[in-house]
Design a protein around this motif. Structure first.
Motif, PDB file in Angstrom:
ATOM      1  N   TRP A 100       0.984  -1.258   0.028  1.00  0.00           N
ATOM      2  CA  TRP A 100       0.052  -0.046   0.216  1.00  0.00           C
ATOM      3  C   TRP A 100       0.772   1.137  -0.027  1.00  0.00           C
ATOM      4  CZ3 TRP A 100      -0.272   3.707   3.736  1.00  0.00           C
ATOM      5  CH2 TRP A 100      -1.336   4.803   3.725  1.00  0.00           C
ATOM      6  N   LEU A 101       1.824   1.343   0.640  1.00  0.00           N
ATOM      7  CA  LEU A 101       2.819   2.549   0.885  1.00  0.00           C
ATOM      8  C   LEU A 101       3.395   2.731  -0.379  1.00  0.00           C
ATOM      9  CD1 LEU A 101       4.679   1.725   4.302  1.00  0.00           C
ATOM     10  CD2 LEU A 101       3.039   3.896   3.706  1.00  0.00           C
ATOM     11  N   GLN A 102       3.814   1.934  -1.377  1.00  0.00           N
ATOM     12  CA  GLN A 102       4.498   2.010  -2.649  1.00  0.00           C
ATOM     13  C   GLN A 102       3.605   2.881  -3.306  1.00  0.00           C
ATOM     14  OE1 GLN A 102       7.233  -1.005  -4.817  1.00  0.00           O
ATOM     15  NE2 GLN A 102       5.004  -2.141  -4.325  1.00  0.00           N
ATOM     16  N   GLY A 103       2.169   2.855  -3.045  1.00  0.00           N
ATOM     17  CA  GLY A 103       1.193   3.676  -4.057  1.00  0.00           C
ATOM     18  C   GLY A 103       0.998   4.918  -3.790  1.00  0.00           C
ATOM     19  N   GLN A 104       1.636   5.532  -2.432  1.00  0.00           N
ATOM     20  CA  GLN A 104       1.385   6.680  -2.147  1.00  0.00           C
ATOM     21  C   GLN A 104       2.079   7.659  -2.419  1.00  0.00           C
ATOM     22  OE1 GLN A 104      -1.803   6.566  -0.190  1.00  0.00           O
ATOM     23  NE2 GLN A 104      -1.363   4.621  -0.877  1.00  0.00           N
ATOM     24  N   GLU A 105       1.479   8.974  -3.027  1.00  0.00           N
ATOM     25  CA  GLU A 105       2.459   9.991  -3.488  1.00  0.00           C
ATOM     26  C   GLU A 105       3.442  10.961  -2.498  1.00  0.00           C
ATOM     27  OE1 GLU A 105      -0.004  12.679  -5.436  1.00  0.00           O
ATOM     28  OE2 GLU A 105      -0.750  11.478  -7.012  1.00  0.00           O
ATOM     29  N   TRP A 106       2.949  10.477  -1.277  1.00  0.00           N
ATOM     30  CA  TRP A 106       3.707  11.384  -0.306  1.00  0.00           C
ATOM     31  C   TRP A 106       5.100  10.360   0.408  1.00  0.00           C
ATOM     32  CZ3 TRP A 106       2.831   8.319   4.248  1.00  0.00           C
ATOM     33  CH2 TRP A 106       1.589   7.654   4.151  1.00  0.00           C
ATOM     34  N   VAL A 107       5.031   9.163  -0.232  1.00  0.00           N
ATOM     35  CA  VAL A 107       6.117   8.144  -0.053  1.00  0.00           C
ATOM     36  C   VAL A 107       6.973   8.212  -1.115  1.00  0.00           C
ATOM     37  CG1 VAL A 107       6.462   5.926   0.613  1.00  0.00           C
ATOM     38  CG2 VAL A 107       4.740   6.732   1.597  1.00  0.00           C
ATOM     39  N   LYS A 108       8.189   8.508  -1.137  1.00  0.00           N
ATOM     40  CA  LYS A 108       9.133   8.496  -2.108  1.00  0.00           C
ATOM     41  C   LYS A 108      10.003   7.019  -2.325  1.00  0.00           C
ATOM     42  CE  LYS A 108      12.632  11.695  -1.928  1.00  0.00           C
ATOM     43  NZ  LYS A 108      13.688  12.662  -1.330  1.00  0.00           N
ATOM     44  N   ARG A 109       9.931   5.982  -1.276  1.00  0.00           N
ATOM     45  CA  ARG A 109      10.677   4.938  -1.410  1.00  0.00           C
ATOM     46  C   ARG A 109      10.305   4.045  -0.163  1.00  0.00           C
ATOM     47  NH1 ARG A 109      16.860   3.082  -2.869  1.00  0.00           N
ATOM     48  NH2 ARG A 109      16.495   1.005  -2.755  1.00  0.00           N
ATOM     49  N   VAL A 110       9.919   2.666  -0.542  1.00  0.00           N
ATOM     50  CA  VAL A 110       9.647   1.875   0.569  1.00  0.00           C
ATOM     51  C   VAL A 110      10.704   0.765   0.665  1.00  0.00           C
ATOM     52  CG1 VAL A 110       7.703   0.074   1.580  1.00  0.00           C
ATOM     53  CG2 VAL A 110       7.024   2.023   0.026  1.00  0.00           C
ATOM     54  N   TYR A 111      11.100   0.437   1.748  1.00  0.00           N
ATOM     55  CA  TYR A 111      11.961  -0.799   1.929  1.00  0.00           C
ATOM     56  C   TYR A 111      11.536  -1.929   2.631  1.00  0.00           C
ATOM     57  CZ  TYR A 111      15.034   3.537   1.415  1.00  0.00           C
ATOM     58  OH  TYR A 111      15.610   4.656   1.067  1.00  0.00           O
ATOM     59  N   LEU A 158       9.628  -2.712   8.251  1.00  0.00           N
ATOM     60  CA  LEU A 158       9.245  -1.993   6.895  1.00  0.00           C
ATOM     61  C   LEU A 158      10.114  -0.579   7.260  1.00  0.00           C
ATOM     62  CD1 LEU A 158       7.033   0.162   6.593  1.00  0.00           C
ATOM     63  CD2 LEU A 158       5.859  -1.999   6.241  1.00  0.00           C
ATOM     64  N   SER A 159      10.573   0.068   6.109  1.00  0.00           N
ATOM     65  CA  SER A 159      10.862   1.285   6.224  1.00  0.00           C
ATOM     66  C   SER A 159      10.307   2.061   4.910  1.00  0.00           C
ATOM     67  CB  SER A 159      12.676   1.372   6.650  1.00  0.00           C
ATOM     68  OG  SER A 159      12.937   1.055   7.582  1.00  0.00           O
ATOM     69  N   PHE A 160      10.230   3.552   5.084  1.00  0.00           N
ATOM     70  CA  PHE A 160       9.882   4.050   3.866  1.00  0.00           C
ATOM     71  C   PHE A 160      10.541   5.730   4.183  1.00  0.00           C
ATOM     72  CE2 PHE A 160       6.459   4.059   7.134  1.00  0.00           C
ATOM     73  CZ  PHE A 160       6.021   5.328   7.114  1.00  0.00           C
ATOM     74  N   ASP A 161      10.909   6.292   2.958  1.00  0.00           N
ATOM     75  CA  ASP A 161      11.279   7.754   2.900  1.00  0.00           C
ATOM     76  C   ASP A 161      10.053   8.595   2.743  1.00  0.00           C
ATOM     77  OD1 ASP A 161      13.922   7.610   3.016  1.00  0.00           O
ATOM     78  OD2 ASP A 161      14.333   6.746   1.250  1.00  0.00           O
ATOM     79  N   LEU A 162       9.792   9.272   3.536  1.00  0.00           N
ATOM     80  CA  LEU A 162       8.773  10.317   3.283  1.00  0.00           C
ATOM     81  C   LEU A 162       9.220  11.434   2.374  1.00  0.00           C
ATOM     82  CD1 LEU A 162       7.221  11.206   6.896  1.00  0.00           C
ATOM     83  CD2 LEU A 162       6.132  10.046   5.033  1.00  0.00           C
ATOM     84  N   ASP A 163       8.273  12.089   1.489  1.00  0.00           N
ATOM     85  CA  ASP A 163       8.661  13.183   0.793  1.00  0.00           C
ATOM     86  C   ASP A 163       8.586  14.372   1.537  1.00  0.00           C
ATOM     87  OD1 ASP A 163       9.277  14.920  -1.112  1.00  0.00           O
ATOM     88  OD2 ASP A 163       7.347  14.773  -2.393  1.00  0.00           O
ATOM     89  N   ALA A 164       9.660  14.474   2.452  1.00  0.00           N
ATOM     90  CA  ALA A 164       9.673  15.541   3.535  1.00  0.00           C
ATOM     91  C   ALA A 164      10.938  15.735   4.248  1.00  0.00           C
ATOM     92  CB  ALA A 164       8.437  15.107   4.742  1.00  0.00           C
ATOM     93  N   ASP A 165      11.126  16.760   4.736  1.00  0.00           N
ATOM     94  CA  ASP A 165      12.453  17.284   5.487  1.00  0.00           C
ATOM     95  C   ASP A 165      12.387  16.453   6.855  1.00  0.00           C
ATOM     96  OD1 ASP A 165      10.966  18.968   6.473  1.00  0.00           O
ATOM     97  OD2 ASP A 165      11.553  20.715   5.728  1.00  0.00           O
ATOM     98  N   ARG A 166      13.411  17.000   7.719  1.00  0.00           N
ATOM     99  CA  ARG A 166      13.441  16.549   9.083  1.00  0.00           C
ATOM    100  C   ARG A 166      12.192  16.936   9.928  1.00  0.00           C
ATOM    101  NH1 ARG A 166      18.925  16.000  12.778  1.00  0.00           N
ATOM    102  NH2 ARG A 166      19.206  14.200  11.231  1.00  0.00           N
ATOM    103  N   ALA A 167      12.034  18.206   9.627  1.00  0.00           N
ATOM    104  CA  ALA A 167      11.015  18.770  10.538  1.00  0.00           C
ATOM    105  C   ALA A 167       9.491  18.033  10.142  1.00  0.00           C
ATOM    106  CB  ALA A 167      10.904  20.322  10.409  1.00  0.00           C
ATOM    107  N   GLY A 168       9.440  18.011   8.806  1.00  0.00           N
ATOM    108  CA  GLY A 168       8.053  17.416   8.381  1.00  0.00           C
ATOM    109  C   GLY A 168       7.969  15.934   8.827  1.00  0.00           C
ATOM    110  N   THR A 169       9.014  15.208   8.680  1.00  0.00           N
ATOM    111  CA  THR A 169       9.108  13.909   9.347  1.00  0.00           C
ATOM    112  C   THR A 169       8.653  13.786  10.707  1.00  0.00           C
ATOM    113  OG1 THR A 169      10.576  13.332   7.691  1.00  0.00           O
ATOM    114  CG2 THR A 169      10.189  11.709   9.327  1.00  0.00           C
ATOM    115  N   LEU A 170       9.339  14.642  11.448  1.00  0.00           N
ATOM    116  CA  LEU A 170       8.992  14.566  12.806  1.00  0.00           C
ATOM    117  C   LEU A 170       7.677  15.096  13.150  1.00  0.00           C
ATOM    118  CD1 LEU A 170      12.134  16.188  14.300  1.00  0.00           C
ATOM    119  CD2 LEU A 170      11.667  13.653  14.408  1.00  0.00           C
ATOM    120  N   ARG A 171       7.195  16.034  12.349  1.00  0.00           N
ATOM    121  CA  ARG A 171       5.712  16.164  12.575  1.00  0.00           C
ATOM    122  C   ARG A 171       4.686  15.126  12.178  1.00  0.00           C
ATOM    123  NH1 ARG A 171       6.295  20.655  10.014  1.00  0.00           N
ATOM    124  NH2 ARG A 171       5.325  19.976   7.853  1.00  0.00           N
TER     125      ARG A 171
END
Length: 406
Positions: A277-288, A313-326
């Motif tokens: 599911w995460l693979q198909g989300q625009e706000w996710v850059k990559r899923v591990y 699993l891990s994933f990269d949010l399309d966000a900077d550090r502040a956005g990821t913490l939020r």
């Protein structure tokens, strides 16, 4: 019935059972909290204190509940012996030094090793034990490092933390043995449910039992499983340093191990569904996740783990550090916390937790970016987890990029 004829699920369910108490047999493992044990004569006490005594005299040496736990783990790992510790890192420490590492020795370590394990290797350099990082996914590079450095020990993970890389353990063991190098492997993410490294020739298997083996977030423990001669040295080190797990933690871990197969089956299934599911989300850059088709080691993982790919699993949010913490602060169901393998889902931010000992340059070299989130997928409804992640995503993405599933 011969234990070798029993399936893993049966061995797990039977962990610690059938303890004889007088003329009775207990249907649950007992807790023995005593610090001191006496015998009919003082000679019996002295005999129990010896390395080959096999009895009980003082709880820093051995305890009946701990021994029951060790026997159960050894069966699950198909190891000659297991030595139980008060934490996973205590187990790592003993696994590194137990084989007799001394000044001038070299340890080859996987470059994507857990951050705290890497920090421990740095500490060992104070004793002139050098750690050399190597990409264990590169056979030529590994062979070159083995030939150049002639290490005493190679240390890696069955599934790397936090990017979920999966090394080909059989080929790595073969290369190491050709250079007379011991192999120590952290099997925390996979557990013996997915992978039994001893069968692949690994010398030392390490677990943070706080995670999947205990599985309920209420006990801290660690295991080292190995052959008899190494186990004795590691057990002697535990006695000297006082690293034994407490009887209460041992009992809780034994209780957790009895449901390991059913928990791991659910963890694996839910993580696979969530990763897709995460693979198909625009706000996710990559899923591990090793079970995804694009994962570079998917074939290796399928072969080693029997087409089961774990609950991490891990994933990269399309966000900077502040956005990821939020994003993490916005979660309501998934718990931000520094552990994994619990019945509840947990997330953490590796740059400031599991890998906080690494500087920004080292984080970059390890592939850990500002948007990385590691998730331990628990036993909740996957639909509820998706809804929670969607809600949190609204805190870092524009409304047009987040589909409302509520």
């Amino acid at each position: 019935m011969n234990e070798s004829e029993l399936d893993f699920e049966t061995l797990a369910v039977q962990s610690g059972l059938r303890t004889r108490i007088g003329d009775s047999i207990s249907t649950a493992p007992p807790i023995v909290p005593s610090t001191t044990f006496t015998h009919e004569s003082i000679e019996g006490v002295h005999a129990a204190l010896s390395p080959d005594g096999g009895g009980f005299a003082y709880a820093r040496n051995a305890n009946p509940t701990v021994v029951a736990l060790e026997a159960a783990v050894a069966r699950l790992e198909t190891a000659a012996e297991c030595v139980a510790f008060g934490s996973g890192m205590a187990a790592v420490h003993a696994a590194l030094l137990g084989p007799g590492l001394a000044a001038g020795d070299i340890v080859l370590a996987a470059s994507d090793l857990y951050g705290v394990s890497r920090a421990l290797l740095v500490q060992l350099e104070n004793y002139d034990i050098k750690a050399v990082l190597v990409d264990v996914l590169d056979p030529d590079g590994l062979e070159h490092a083995l030939d150049e450095y002639r290490p005493r020990l190679l240390f890696l993970e069955s599934i790397s933390n936090p990017l979920l890389k999966v090394p080909d353990v059989a080929s790595i063991v073969t290369a190491a043995k050709q250079h007379r190098c011991l192999v120590a492997l952290d099997n925390t993410f996979a557990t013996p449910y997915l992978f039994r490294p001893i069968r692949f020739g690994v010398d030392i298997v390490i677990h943070s039992a706080t995670k999947y083996m205990g599985g309920h977030g209420d006990a801290v423990a660690g295991f080292v499983s190995t052959h008899a001669s190494l186990a004795r040295r590691i057990r002697d080190m535990r006695t000297l340093t006082g690293g034994i797990v407490s009887p209460f933690e041992a009992w809780l871990t034994l209780r957790g191990m009895r449901t390991l197969p059913v928990r791991m089956a659910r963890h694996c299934a839910s993580a696979a569904e969530l990763a897709a599911w995460l693979q198909g989300q625009e706000w996710v850059k990559r899923v591990y996740y090793p079970g995804l088709e694009h994962h570079a080691q998917r074939e290796t993982a399928a072969r080693q783990f029997g087409d089961r790919f774990g609950g991490m699993l891990s994933f990269d949010l399309d966000a900077d550090r502040a956005g990821t913490l939020r994003f993490l602060d916005s979660l309501q169901l998934v718990t931000p916390g520094t552990s994994l393998g619990d019945v509840e889902s947990l997330v953490l931010y590796p740059p400031l937790s599991s890998h906080r000992a690494l500087c920004r340059e080292e984080l970059g070299e390890a592939g850990i970016g500002d948007g990385l989130v590691r998730m331990s997928v628990g036993l909740e409804s996957v639909g509820d987890l998706i809804a929670d992640l969607e809600r949190a995503a609204r805190s870092v993405a524009s409304p047009s990029r987040v589909h409302d599933v509520s």
